[in-house]
Design a protein around this motif. Structure first.
Motif, PDB file in Angstrom:
ATOM      1  N   PRO A 542     -27.893  -4.265  -3.376  1.00 59.35           N
ATOM      2  CA  PRO A 542     -26.553  -4.867  -3.354  1.00 59.35           C
ATOM      3  C   PRO A 542     -26.639  -6.382  -3.153  1.00 59.35           C
ATOM      4  O   PRO A 542     -27.526  -6.890  -2.467  1.00 59.35           O
ATOM      5  N   VAL A 543     -25.688  -7.085  -3.766  1.00 56.08           N
ATOM      6  CA  VAL A 543     -25.657  -8.538  -3.656  1.00 56.08           C
ATOM      7  C   VAL A 543     -25.587  -8.959  -2.185  1.00 56.08           C
ATOM      8  O   VAL A 543     -26.246  -9.921  -1.761  1.00 56.08           O
ATOM      9  N   GLU A 544     -24.785  -8.246  -1.382  1.00 57.15           N
ATOM     10  CA  GLU A 544     -24.599  -8.619   0.015  1.00 57.15           C
ATOM     11  C   GLU A 544     -25.907  -8.531   0.790  1.00 57.15           C
ATOM     12  O   GLU A 544     -26.185  -9.362   1.659  1.00 57.15           O
ATOM     13  N   GLU A 545     -26.712  -7.528   0.476  1.00 62.53           N
ATOM     14  CA  GLU A 545     -27.988  -7.380   1.167  1.00 62.53           C
ATOM     15  C   GLU A 545     -28.922  -8.541   0.850  1.00 62.53           C
ATOM     16  O   GLU A 545     -29.594  -9.096   1.736  1.00 62.53           O
ATOM     17  N   VAL A 546     -28.955  -8.946  -0.429  1.00 64.98           N
ATOM     18  CA  VAL A 546     -29.799 -10.071  -0.828  1.00 64.98           C
ATOM     19  C   VAL A 546     -29.288 -11.362  -0.186  1.00 64.98           C
ATOM     20  O   VAL A 546     -30.063 -12.199   0.288  1.00 64.98           O
ATOM     21  N   ALA A 547     -27.955 -11.536  -0.148  1.00 67.84           N
ATOM     22  CA  ALA A 547     -27.381 -12.739   0.457  1.00 67.84           C
ATOM     23  C   ALA A 547     -27.713 -12.821   1.935  1.00 67.84           C
ATOM     24  O   ALA A 547     -28.006 -13.905   2.463  1.00 67.84           O
ATOM     25  N   ASP A 548     -27.666 -11.677   2.636  1.00 62.76           N
ATOM     26  CA  ASP A 548     -28.055 -11.666   4.050  1.00 62.76           C
ATOM     27  C   ASP A 548     -29.513 -12.091   4.214  1.00 62.76           C
ATOM     28  O   ASP A 548     -29.861 -12.846   5.118  1.00 62.76           O
ATOM     29  N   GLU A 549     -30.361 -11.579   3.342  1.00 57.69           N
ATOM     30  CA  GLU A 549     -31.780 -11.897   3.429  1.00 57.69           C
ATOM     31  C   GLU A 549     -32.039 -13.382   3.189  1.00 57.69           C
ATOM     32  O   GLU A 549     -32.923 -13.986   3.814  1.00 57.69           O
ATOM     33  N   LEU A 550     -31.249 -13.994   2.308  1.00 59.22           N
ATOM     34  CA  LEU A 550     -31.418 -15.416   2.015  1.00 59.22           C
ATOM     35  C   LEU A 550     -30.716 -16.297   3.039  1.00 59.22           C
ATOM     36  O   LEU A 550     -30.848 -17.521   2.999  1.00 59.22           O
ATOM     37  N   GLY A 551     -29.945 -15.680   3.944  1.00 58.39           N
ATOM     38  CA  GLY A 551     -29.274 -16.447   4.991  1.00 58.39           C
ATOM     39  C   GLY A 551     -28.075 -17.229   4.512  1.00 58.39           C
ATOM     40  O   GLY A 551     -27.735 -18.266   5.097  1.00 58.39           O
ATOM     41  N   LEU A 552     -27.422 -16.769   3.453  1.00 58.71           N
ATOM     42  CA  LEU A 552     -26.249 -17.474   2.960  1.00 58.71           C
ATOM     43  C   LEU A 552     -25.094 -17.312   3.934  1.00 58.71           C
ATOM     44  O   LEU A 552     -24.881 -16.247   4.499  1.00 58.71           O
ATOM     45  N   GLY A 553     -24.333 -18.359   4.118  1.00 59.88           N
ATOM     46  CA  GLY A 553     -23.176 -18.285   5.003  1.00 59.88           C
ATOM     47  C   GLY A 553     -23.076 -19.528   5.867  1.00 59.88           C
ATOM     48  O   GLY A 553     -23.980 -20.373   5.910  1.00 59.88           O
ATOM     49  N   LEU A 554     -21.950 -19.635   6.556  1.00 57.66           N
ATOM     50  CA  LEU A 554     -21.694 -20.752   7.464  1.00 57.66           C
ATOM     51  C   LEU A 554     -21.642 -20.247   8.889  1.00 57.66           C
ATOM     52  O   LEU A 554     -21.120 -19.161   9.147  1.00 57.66           O
ATOM     53  N   PRO A 555     -22.181 -21.002   9.838  1.00 59.57           N
ATOM     54  CA  PRO A 555     -21.989 -20.635  11.243  1.00 59.57           C
ATOM     55  C   PRO A 555     -20.533 -20.858  11.624  1.00 59.57           C
ATOM     56  O   PRO A 555     -19.824 -21.613  10.961  1.00 59.57           O
ATOM     57  N   PRO A 556     -20.053 -20.198  12.699  1.00 57.25           N
ATOM     58  CA  PRO A 556     -18.667 -20.440  13.145  1.00 57.25           C
ATOM     59  C   PRO A 556     -18.473 -21.921  13.480  1.00 57.25           C
ATOM     60  O   PRO A 556     -19.280 -22.523  14.175  1.00 57.25           O
ATOM     61  N   LEU A 557     -17.417 -22.485  12.964  1.00 62.48           N
ATOM     62  CA  LEU A 557     -17.148 -23.901  13.176  1.00 62.48           C
ATOM     63  C   LEU A 557     -15.868 -24.071  13.981  1.00 62.48           C
ATOM     64  O   LEU A 557     -14.835 -23.487  13.631  1.00 62.48           O
ATOM     65  N   PRO A 558     -15.929 -24.859  15.067  1.00 52.66           N
ATOM     66  CA  PRO A 558     -14.693 -25.127  15.810  1.00 52.66           C
ATOM     67  C   PRO A 558     -13.806 -26.066  15.016  1.00 52.66           C
ATOM     68  O   PRO A 558     -14.298 -26.890  14.239  1.00 52.66           O
ATOM     69  N   PRO A 559     -12.486 -25.953  15.175  1.00 51.72           N
ATOM     70  CA  PRO A 559     -11.600 -26.891  14.479  1.00 51.72           C
ATOM     71  C   PRO A 559     -11.927 -28.323  14.889  1.00 51.72           C
ATOM     72  O   PRO A 559     -12.164 -28.612  16.054  1.00 51.72           O
ATOM     73  N   ALA A 560     -11.942 -29.213  13.912  1.00 47.76           N
ATOM     74  CA  ALA A 560     -12.258 -30.609  14.195  1.00 47.76           C
ATOM     75  C   ALA A 560     -11.611 -31.493  13.141  1.00 47.76           C
ATOM     76  O   ALA A 560     -11.436 -31.087  11.988  1.00 47.76           O
ATOM     77  N   GLN A 561     -11.242 -32.692  13.557  1.00 48.34           N
ATOM     78  CA  GLN A 561     -10.784 -33.706  12.622  1.00 48.34           C
ATOM     79  C   GLN A 561     -12.005 -34.517  12.193  1.00 48.34           C
ATOM     80  O   GLN A 561     -12.706 -35.081  13.033  1.00 48.34           O
ATOM     81  N   ILE A 562     -12.243 -34.539  10.886  1.00 47.50           N
ATOM     82  CA  ILE A 562     -13.471 -35.130  10.358  1.00 47.50           C
ATOM     83  C   ILE A 562     -13.115 -36.217   9.356  1.00 47.50           C
ATOM     84  O   ILE A 562     -12.195 -36.065   8.546  1.00 47.50           O
ATOM     85  N   ASP A 563     -13.833 -37.304   9.427  1.00 44.69           N
ATOM     86  CA  ASP A 563     -13.736 -38.366   8.437  1.00 44.69           C
ATOM     87  C   ASP A 563     -15.144 -38.875   8.213  1.00 44.69           C
ATOM     88  O   ASP A 563     -15.705 -39.590   9.055  1.00 44.69           O
ATOM     89  N   GLY A 564     -15.748 -38.461   7.107  1.00 55.00           N
ATOM     90  CA  GLY A 564     -17.146 -38.786   6.922  1.00 55.00           C
ATOM     91  C   GLY A 564     -17.498 -39.090   5.484  1.00 55.00           C
ATOM     92  O   GLY A 564     -16.754 -38.760   4.547  1.00 55.00           O
ATOM     93  N   ARG A 565     -18.646 -39.707   5.325  1.00 52.87           N
ATOM     94  CA  ARG A 565     -19.133 -40.063   3.996  1.00 52.87           C
ATOM     95  C   ARG A 565     -20.641 -39.910   3.965  1.00 52.87           C
ATOM     96  O   ARG A 565     -21.331 -40.259   4.932  1.00 52.87           O
ATOM     97  N   PHE A 566     -21.136 -39.373   2.843  1.00 51.99           N
ATOM     98  CA  PHE A 566     -22.570 -39.210   2.650  1.00 51.99           C
ATOM     99  C   PHE A 566     -22.927 -39.804   1.295  1.00 51.99           C
ATOM    100  O   PHE A 566     -22.310 -39.492   0.278  1.00 51.99           O
ATOM    101  N   ARG A 567     -23.967 -40.664   1.316  1.00 45.72           N
ATOM    102  CA  ARG A 567     -24.428 -41.280   0.075  1.00 45.72           C
ATOM    103  C   ARG A 567     -25.950 -41.134  -0.011  1.00 45.72           C
ATOM    104  O   ARG A 567     -26.647 -41.250   1.002  1.00 45.72           O
ATOM    105  N   ALA A 568     -26.421 -40.883  -1.211  1.00 48.23           N
ATOM    106  CA  ALA A 568     -27.865 -40.760  -1.419  1.00 48.23           C
ATOM    107  C   ALA A 568     -28.211 -41.280  -2.801  1.00 48.23           C
ATOM    108  O   ALA A 568     -27.512 -40.971  -3.788  1.00 48.23           O
TER     109      ALA A 568
END
Length: 877
Positions: A542-568
């Protein structure tokens, strides 16, 4: 006399009353009569009904009385008993009674249970008898002496609970041996001598007015030698030894005004030590250790001294002042060369409502350390502390203080002042600096060591700032400026405050493959995405099993006001290289917005903006997280072949320059994979100057037309409009133009690969001339258009890997596209309605507030207008 004096007199006179009644009647009265008489006298003395379940008497070898199942009832008959005793043994001596002396060899209480409660109105269920006379007339009249050689409690349990403020005290496993001696003169007690020991196996207390944390299962032993002077109304403790766990305190004191809460006072001094700190820490109960944050406390060496003095009022809601001092001498935490803290010394002063030290000095990981603190209001502690220390990360790693999977070196200097409520650390404030000097960190997830040569983090109350924090990782570099407000809430994942985070991150080269390592598995996110949309397994799983194995997902994030920029300048990951990356992020607490994103790859440029709704905004921690997402995108002049080969299953069939623009609304699950029913997208696409190579549908058309080696088609433009609803892609209309043919196509394609397309293909004269056989005559008879091209109706159905292609030369062929378009759009409308119903009920919670991003809409509209013009050259607009 006041209530307490009367209560004490009554309680002390009960054994005398019972002994006198029982022994005096033992020869003349049956046992049941004796039991009833004893219960009656005790009921009068306590002003509560007393029940005795049974009584037995014996004269030989020594007189003894045994009372079974004794119970003292509550204020009302329906209340549970205030106290019970499973068995009471009285062993009096008969002959001393003739000389008006009460001598008792033993009084033994087995399994006594006592629960005293104060209700919200302040009424106690403990009996406090009134009107018994100044001398406690319920006792023995006349003059007498009494001696109780052994008063013993076995396995007692006593509890107190005040419902007004939640105060609770419980003593389990109470064992007591006590010797009492005194005199009764004219019906009044003059003096009582008490000598004995009390052992408590488990002392637990909840004291919300005094301590912020409960006390659980402490061992307590009290040895005492005291004299209660009735006339002076005072209790003198000639010797008092208190042992709490392994801490033994010795002292003496006096209680004056014992019977009068308004006048009662206490003067008591206790001291211990110097004693070894190791046994003290090891003696702490497991529950206390767990509250300190671990399964076991570290080994400790050194000595401590303790002095406690209590002096002042004790009663009427007042407590005496407490003045204490804890001294530390040469304390070390850890063992031998592995000690974390060494040579720690200094004094900690404490009272009932504060703990303070002007400075504890020692060494932390071999470096000088100084700690000063003050904690006020122990019921709701407010801390004010200063720490000056240096952490040697290399030594910390060598001592096993850093996980084995992490290599660390360098020094972290701490010069911090912390203040705020200890139980609500997110409301605290921090001032000072943290300096990083030659810090090097490498984890199991990092193939390159992260190096910070020098950096300073400045703390200003609830604000944290860092400028030019430069990190090197092999050939990669990253420099960050940050400004965080209410950062403690973010660090502690506390939702009581909404942190604000501003950052600017920049890099010349950020090589994710070199830093994180190239993926061991050849699977890519795009493969899982299309497998989810096609509802098919990946490698038999199953796709879900493979996704778990690859560690796909986001950790729980607390609500926050964000203003950021990333350049590379260059960003590499999974073999994909992006150039001139510029991403701007904003967070509003319940969503994260990609306010601007642009980068170059595969020879062209990509712009994307979007919003992602965060599950924390819905406050549903039990349900699986879902992320409602809206994206607008524009792809210009990107190589079509590399793009489709990398991101779609349509591989090795297409070349050219790709232009793509559209908007998508999706709900992502915890693996960041789309929920199939939630997908909704539309847009336009153009591929210019390319070729179709070995596409099964093209090859099938060539076979139907009898064209040899018709597996490659070079075209000038392939332009179309599309919509995605759930798992179906609808081609509203597309036009492909090449020197050999022109094709107008509409219909639908399922993510599983099922085709249902209708097309009008206008063959060039050159291509028509290559047709041989029976079809050649039909081609010759067919009416050609103004430009000499010959229209052919084409229907393509079945799987994409082996489609069924049919052709039609009739006049109805010109309607094939319109019919396919109408059928596809009708199916799309049906899917839209069905998806909308499901989305409204469960798939898109909170997405009503997510709107398609406006940024880059102008560029998208311009591209769509260009594509529309090209379509209008072949269709009626």
């Amino acid at each position: 006399m006041m209530h307490r004096k009367r209560l004490l007199l009554v309680l002390l006179s009960i054994p005398v009353v019972l002994i006198a009644v029982v022994v005096g009647a033992v020869l003349l009265v049956p046992a049941d009569k004796v039991g009833a008489l004893a219960a009656e006298r005790a009921t009068v003395a306590l002003d509560r009904e007393v029940r005795v379940g049974g009584i037995s008497l014996a004269l030989f070898p020594r007189p003894a009385v045994v009372l079974e199942e004794v119970a003292i009832e509550g204020r009302h008959t329906k209340d549970r008993p205030i106290a019970t005793v499973r068995r009471v043994l009285l062993r009096p001596r008969i002959l001393p009674l003739l000389a008006r002396k009460v001598v008792v060899d033993a009084i033994v209480l087995d399994n006594p249970r006592l629960l005293v409660e104060i209700d919200p109105a302040g009424l106690a269920d403990l009996p406090l008898p009134e009107g018994k006379g100044e001398g406690g007339g319920g006792g023995v009249a006349g003059d007498a002496a009494f001696l109780i050689r052994r008063f013993e409690i076995r396995d007692g349990r006593f509890a107190f609970r005040d419902e007004r403020d939640g105060t609770a005290l419980r003593l389990d496993g109470v064992n007591q041996r006590l010797r009492l001696a005194g005199e009764v003169s004219a019906g009044a007690l003059r003096q009582i001598e008490l000598e004995g020991r009390i052992e408590v196996a488990g002392l637990s207390a909840v004291l919300p007015k005094t301590l912020a944390v409960p006390v659980e299962n402490l061992r307590l032993t009290v040895d005492h030698n005291a004299v209660f002077d009735i006339a002076a109304d005072s209790l003198t403790l000639g010797r008092l030894a208190v042992t709490l766990q392994e801490l033994a305190l010795e002292g003496a004191g006096t209680v004056r005004g014992l019977s009068s809460p308004e006048n009662r006072s206490l003067s008591l001094q206790l001291a211990a030590g110097p004693v070894e700190i190791g046994p003290l820490l090891r003696s702490l109960p497991a529950a206390v250790v767990a509250k300190l944050g671990g399964e076991a406390l570290p080994d400790a060496d050194g000595r401590v001294r303790l002095r406690v003095a209590m002096d002042g009022r004790l009663g009427g809601g007042e407590l005496p002042a407490v003045d204490g001092l804890l001294g530390l001498d040469g304390v070390a935490l850890g063992a031998g060369q592995g000690a974390v803290v060494t040579d720690l010394g200094g004094d900690v002063a404490f009272s009932l409502d504060s703990v303070t030290t002007p400075g504890l000095r020692g060494r932390l990981l071999g470096e000088p350390m100084e700690l000063a603190f003050k904690v006020r209001d122990l019921a709701a502690p407010v801390a004010d502390a200063k720490l000056n220390a240096t952490l040697d990360l290399g030594r910390a790693a060598a001592l096993g203080l850093v996980p084995d999977s992490i290599e660390a070196a360098g020094r972290v200097g701490l010069d911090l002042a912390v203040r705020g409520p200890a139980l609500e650390p997110a409301r605290g404030e921090v001032d000072g600096v943290v300096r990083l000097d030659g810090v090097r960190v490498r984890t199991a997830a990092l193939q390159e060591t992260a190096v910070v040569e020098s950096a300073t983090l400045a703390f200003e109350g609830r604000r944290l700032r860092g400028q030019g924090i430069a990190v090197r990782m092999g050939e990669s570099d990253l420099t960050v400026d940050l400004d965080a407000r209410d950062w403690l809430a973010l660090a502690l994942r506390d939702s009581s405050a909404t942190p604000r985070l501003a950052f600017d991150a920049r890099s010349r080269l950020l090589d994710g493959d070199a830093i994180l390592g190239e993926p061991q598995d050849s699977l890519k996110y795009s493969q899982l995405l299309f497998a989810r949309m096609a509802n098919r397994p990946v490698g038999g799983r199953p796709v879900e099993e493979v996704a778990d194995e690859l560690g796909l997902g986001l950790p729980p994030l607390p609500p926050a006001q964000i203003d950021g920029r990333f350049r590379a300048g260059v960003l590499r990951r999974n073999g994909l290289e992006l150039q001139d990356v510029d991403v701007a992020l904003a967070g509003t607490g319940d969503r994260i917005e990609l306010t601007g994103g642009s980068f170059k790859m595969m020879g062209g440029g990509i712009q994307v903006v979007g919003q992602v709704g965060m599950p924390t905004a819905r406050g549903d921690s039990t349900a699986a997280p879902q992320y409602p997402t809206v994206l607008s995108f524009q792809v210009r002049d990107v190589g079509a072949g590399p793009f489709f080969d990398t991101f779609t299953p349509f591989r090795d069939h297409l070349t050219g320059s790709l232009l793509l623009a559209g908007t998508a609304r999706i709900v992502l699950d915890r693996h960041l994979l789309p929920v199939r029913e939630s997908v909704s997208a539309d847009g336009t696409i153009e591929v210019g100057g390319g070729r179709l190579i070995n596409w099964p549908a093209l090859r099938g058309l060539g076979e139907k037309l009898g064209l040899a080696q018709f597996d490659t088609l070079t075209f000038n433009d392939w332009t179309g409009q599309f919509a995605i609803t759930g798992t179906r892609i609808t081609l509203r209309e597309s036009v492909l133009e090449s020197s050999q043919l022109r094709a107008r196509t509409a219909g639908s394609v399922d993510f599983s690969g099922a085709l249902d397309l209708g097309a009008t293909v206008e063959l060039s004269g050159e291509l028509a001339s290559r047709i041989r056989g029976e079809l050649a005559n039909r081609i010759t008879a067919a009416a050609s258009g103004p430009d000499g091209r010959i229209p052919v109706g084409v229907r393509i159905t079945g799987p994409a890997t082996g489609p069924d292609v049919s052709i039609d030369f009739s006049a109805a062929a010109s309607n094939a596209v319109a019919e396919a378009k109408e059928a596809a759009e009708a199916k799309a409308r049906e899917l839209v309605d069905d998806a909308a119903r499901k989305a409204a009920s469960k798939l898109l919670p909170g997405t009503d507030s997510l709107t398609a991003p406006a940024i880059a809409d102008t560029a998208k509209a311009r591209l769509q207008e260009e594509l529309k013009k090209k379509l209008c050259r072949f269709t009626k607009c």
